[in-house]
Design an enzyme around this catalytic site. Structure first.
Site, PDB file in Angstrom:
ATOM      1  N   HIS A   8       0.821  -1.220   0.000  1.00 29.90           N
ATOM      2  CA  HIS A   8       0.000   0.000   0.000  1.00 29.90           C
ATOM      3  C   HIS A   8       0.855   1.271   0.000  1.00 29.90           C
ATOM      4  O   HIS A   8       0.364   2.347  -0.317  1.00 29.90           O
ATOM      5  CB  HIS A   8      -0.983  -0.001   1.182  1.00 29.90           C
ATOM      6  CG  HIS A   8      -0.395   0.330   2.521  1.00 29.90           C
ATOM      7  ND1 HIS A   8      -0.107  -0.624   3.473  1.00 29.90           N
ATOM      8  CD2 HIS A   8      -0.032   1.514   3.081  1.00 29.90           C
ATOM      9  CE1 HIS A   8       0.385  -0.040   4.555  1.00 29.90           C
ATOM     10  NE2 HIS A   8       0.443   1.253   4.339  1.00 29.90           N
ATOM     11  N   ASP A  33       0.119  -7.530   1.411  1.00 27.87           N
ATOM     12  CA  ASP A  33       0.571  -6.153   1.618  1.00 27.87           C
ATOM     13  C   ASP A  33       2.089  -6.042   1.691  1.00 27.87           C
ATOM     14  O   ASP A  33       2.646  -5.397   2.586  1.00 27.87           O
ATOM     15  CB  ASP A  33      -0.062  -5.552   2.884  1.00 27.87           C
ATOM     16  CG  ASP A  33       0.084  -4.025   2.915  1.00 27.87           C
ATOM     17  OD1 ASP A  33       0.309  -3.424   1.851  1.00 27.87           O
ATOM     18  OD2 ASP A  33      -0.015  -3.448   4.021  1.00 27.87           O
ATOM     19  N   GLY A  47       3.272   6.529   8.200  1.00 30.06           N
ATOM     20  CA  GLY A  47       4.622   6.802   7.723  1.00 30.06           C
ATOM     21  C   GLY A  47       5.591   5.704   8.115  1.00 30.06           C
ATOM     22  O   GLY A  47       6.613   5.502   7.462  1.00 30.06           O
ATOM     23  N   ASN A  48       5.277   4.984   9.208  1.00 29.49           N
ATOM     24  CA  ASN A  48       6.063   3.804   9.579  1.00 29.49           C
ATOM     25  C   ASN A  48       5.783   2.630   8.651  1.00 29.49           C
ATOM     26  O   ASN A  48       6.549   1.651   8.632  1.00 29.49           O
ATOM     27  CB  ASN A  48       5.761   3.363  11.012  1.00 29.49           C
ATOM     28  CG  ASN A  48       6.574   4.096  12.055  1.00 29.49           C
ATOM     29  OD1 ASN A  48       6.032   4.848  12.854  1.00 29.49           O
ATOM     30  ND2 ASN A  48       7.880   3.886  12.049  1.00 29.49           N
ATOM     31  N   SER A  49       4.690   2.695   7.900  1.00 31.63           N
ATOM     32  CA  SER A  49       4.298   1.582   7.038  1.00 31.63           C
ATOM     33  C   SER A  49       5.434   1.177   6.112  1.00 31.63           C
ATOM     34  O   SER A  49       6.029   2.018   5.432  1.00 31.63           O
ATOM     35  CB  SER A  49       3.082   1.961   6.195  1.00 31.63           C
ATOM     36  OG  SER A  49       1.937   2.084   6.999  1.00 31.63           O
ATOM     37  N   ILE A  65      -1.925  -0.284  12.306  1.00 36.11           N
ATOM     38  CA  ILE A  65      -2.051   0.166  13.685  1.00 36.11           C
ATOM     39  C   ILE A  65      -3.518   0.173  14.063  1.00 36.11           C
ATOM     40  O   ILE A  65      -4.406   0.244  13.206  1.00 36.11           O
ATOM     41  CB  ILE A  65      -1.470   1.580  13.883  1.00 36.11           C
ATOM     42  CG1 ILE A  65      -2.150   2.591  12.941  1.00 36.11           C
ATOM     43  CG2 ILE A  65       0.037   1.588  13.693  1.00 36.11           C
ATOM     44  CD1 ILE A  65      -1.717   4.035  13.166  1.00 36.11           C
ATOM     45  N   LEU A 101       4.081 -10.981  -9.856  1.00 38.11           N
ATOM     46  CA  LEU A 101       2.923 -10.782  -8.989  1.00 38.11           C
ATOM     47  C   LEU A 101       2.799 -11.970  -8.034  1.00 38.11           C
ATOM     48  O   LEU A 101       2.619 -13.104  -8.478  1.00 38.11           O
ATOM     49  CB  LEU A 101       1.653 -10.638  -9.829  1.00 38.11           C
ATOM     50  CG  LEU A 101       0.321 -10.541  -9.068  1.00 38.11           C
ATOM     51  CD1 LEU A 101       0.286  -9.290  -8.200  1.00 38.11           C
ATOM     52  CD2 LEU A 101      -0.855 -10.557 -10.049  1.00 38.11           C
ATOM     53  N   GLY A 102       2.930 -11.717  -6.754  1.00 42.58           N
ATOM     54  CA  GLY A 102       2.775 -12.776  -5.766  1.00 42.58           C
ATOM     55  C   GLY A 102       1.308 -13.035  -5.463  1.00 42.58           C
ATOM     56  O   GLY A 102       0.531 -12.099  -5.256  1.00 42.58           O
ATOM     57  N   GLY A 153      -2.241 -18.630  -1.552  1.00 43.19           N
ATOM     58  CA  GLY A 153      -2.943 -19.867  -1.850  1.00 43.19           C
ATOM     59  C   GLY A 153      -4.153 -20.089  -0.976  1.00 43.19           C
ATOM     60  O   GLY A 153      -4.265 -19.547   0.132  1.00 43.19           O
TER      61      GLY A 153
END
Length: 610
Positions: free
Chosen positions: A95, A128, A208-210, A228, A261-262, A265
């Site tokens: 993201h 993500d 911002g830590n993302s 969070i 692209l991962g 499953g």
């Protein structure tokens, strides 16, 4: 004393003082010594605390250079990341970079004060996670990946990143706390942003830590921060942050590095918690991986890859860590009988705003990297010269039903530099029998052009002519694939082309016929039969394709799958038992499965010379 004041001292040895005085003096001495001991102890504890503080500051100094502050084309702070190797490859959240895919104006800032171009490679929207690359230096600082399954509640946790875009000088902000939960499951939006096996911490993690790293107390990356729990009146942390476990990410790294692209499953099956029975399969999609494996509605799920499943939420947490096509072992109780079923997981389609186009150059770059690592693994050094003369013996034992009762065969293989390799069958009396020649014939892969050649009375080999007998097509496929592994992949130095590509990370499962080392893939205390491999696709001819599977830890070839594309005929070769041959490492056991029958080759009596 004349003219002065007389002072009488109570001497303990004379016992001239009263008992009360003696007790007071004794108590005072005890207090004095106790106070001195306390001061000494406090001083020791203070020194210990100061030393721990110095160690923590040194740890932060060591880790900070590898933490990335990510900016968009307008130089706005978007999030954080962490470099995981010296080549400039790093991890962040999907993201964070979702709007940067295909852009060439994004930047990554390091605490050296510089901004570097940032190239988004592979993405995993469901989990993500995304991989990026920073060019521009011969070697980047990086952080090592840890084992998130070893983390326990109460362990120290360190978060670094760029919260609220405070890092204008690209120096990351640091926060410290404790692990407050492990193996948490956080629902996503549709098929995206699902945190299947997250680590919960009380370290301050804010917008911002993302994408930034979560470290353990030793500075190993144990997760990528991404979520969070926030106050309703504003987006600030209320004490709960969540990081994607690094062990889940490890399964996707080969795919992400290759610019692909991962996909996660799924067995396409739902389970429910039943008070008396436990976790039970309540719904299974038709023709899904679970149903094809043999699982039925009403089966009670006992474990997944050896991990006991205790609830529906726990099942979602565990299954969500596996990529698509991953083989998982489902152990169920069916009317009192314990059964094992292996399911090849179906793919969960992620939700994308626009089609994802793989990066061809990133893919070729990763394929070249894998082959280079293979060369270094088998040769001991990428600069080591390839031997010119080889002789080895093959002892073949037939294992399949259609070859039952067939006697073991013995072959002697001779290879001289770039000349054709000769595989000579020995008769039961050890006399020379028929001979098979195989070669690349000027780099044009043979297909079915392997021919048997006559053995002359003096022991020399007569060159094959048009009258040479063609060996079975399946045998030709096997020999060509093996020849290329030995004389193509191990010797290739030229850049690859787009026909040769990286297929991403996959898993192969051992069976009772081979001796591949079992590896830990999820819980630290549990073992499964799977190992992570990187797969390179090579066209051996116009219609024959070989997929070489390289172990991500040893970098050796552990499986070759050769397919004739028009007919679908397939031969699978499993290689194991690598041992020293001179200065090289080469397999000594080969298990072959083909339509002609299954057999196991023991490779021995190697003679190698420069």
């Amino acid at each position: 004393m004349t003219g002065g004041t007389s002072i009488h001292v109570c001497a303990p040895a004379a016992f001239n003082c009263s008992g009360r005085m003696r007790d007071a003096v004794t108590a005072a001495l005890i207090l004095l010594f106790s106070f001195a001991s306390i001061l000494h102890a406090e001083e020791g504890e203070l020194q210990q605390l100061l030393e721990q503080e110095r160690e923590f500051v040194a740890l932060v100094d060591r880790l900070s250079p590898a933490v990335v502050c990510i900016f968009d084309a307008q130089q706005r702070g978007m999030g954080s990341g962490v470099l995981i190797d010296a080549e400039g490859y790093g991890l962040t959240n999907y993201h964070v970079v979702a709007g940067m895919i295909g852009s060439d104006a994004d930047r990554g800032g390091l605490n050296d004060g510089k901004l570097y171009d940032l190239e988004v490679l592979g993405i995993d929207p469901t989990g993500d996670v995304a991989m990026f690359r920073l060019p521009g230096r011969d070697a980047f600082p990086y952080c090592e990946l840890g084992d998130s399954d070893q983390i326990r509640v109460g362990d120290s946790a360190i978060a670094m990143g760029n919260p609220f875009s405070l890092s204008e000088d690209n120096t990351p902000t640091v926060s410290r706390g404790l692990v407050t939960g492990v193996h948490r499951y956080q629902w996503g939006v549709g098929n995206n942003l699902i945190y299947s096996d997250s680590i919960q911490v009380d370290a301050s993690i804010n917008p911002g830590n993302s994408g930034g790293p979560l470290f353990d107390g030793n500075g190993m990356v144990i997760g990528i921060n991404g979520r969070i729990s926030v106050n309703r009146r504003g987006r600030y942390n209320v004490g709960f942050g969540y990081a994607i476990s690094i062990n889940q990410i490890k399964r996707f790294i080969p795919t992400l590095r290759a610019g692909l692209l991962g996909k996660h499953g799924t067995p396409q099956a739902k389970v429910e918690d039943m008070e008396e029975r436990g976790v039970v399969f309540a719904e299974i999609m038709r023709n899904a991986s679970a149903s094809n494996a043999g699982v039925r509605v009403g089966d009670r799920l006992l474990s997944l890859d050896g991990i006991p499943i205790v609830s529906r939420n726990h099942f979602a947490s565990v299954i969500g860590t596996y990529p698509a096509d991953w083989p998982v072992l489902l152990t169920v109780d069916r009317q009192g009988k314990v059964l094992d079923f292996e399911a090849q997981l179906d793919a969960i389609p992620p939700k994308l705003g626009k089609p994802f186009e793989p990066d061809v150059q990133a893919n070729i770059r990763q394929a070249e990297r894998v082959i280079k690592q293979f060369r270094a693994s088998v040769l001991g050094s990428t600069d080591l010269g390839w031997p010119q003369h080889w002789i080895w013996t093959i002892i073949r034992r037939y294992r399949s039903e259609n070859t039952r009762g067939k006697l073991d065969d013995r072959f002697v293989v001779t290879q001289q530099d770039n000349q054709p390799a000769y595989l000579r069958l020995l008769n039961q009396d050890e006399s020379p029998g028929s001979t098979v020649e195989y070669t690349d014939q000027s780099a044009k892969w043979l297909g079915s052009k392997v021919t048997t050649v006559a053995r002359m009375g003096n022991g020399d080999v007569e060159p094959p002519g048009d009258e040479g007998l063609e060996v079975p097509f399946e045998t030709a496929m096997m020999l060509n694939a093996l020849y290329f592994a030995q004389h193509g992949l191990a010797r290739v130095t030229d850049p690859l082309n787009s026909e040769i590509h990286h297929r991403g990370g996959h898993a192969i499962r051992s069976n009772e016929m081979d001796d591949l080392t079992r590896s830990t893939t999820f819980r630290g205390s549990e073992r499964t039969h799977s190992r992570i491999v990187e797969e390179i696709v090579y066209p051996l001819s116009e219609h024959v394709t070989a997929i070489y599977s390289f172990d991500v830890d040893t970098h050796r070839i552990v499986r070759i799958r050769v397919t004739d594309n028009p007919t679908g005929v397939e031969v699978v070769i499993t290689l194991s038992d690598y041992r020293d041959i001179g200065a090289m490492q080469w397999p000594h056991t080969m298990w072959v499965q083909s339509p002609l029958g299954d057999f196991c080759d023991t490779l021995c009596d190697w003679q190698v010379s420069p």
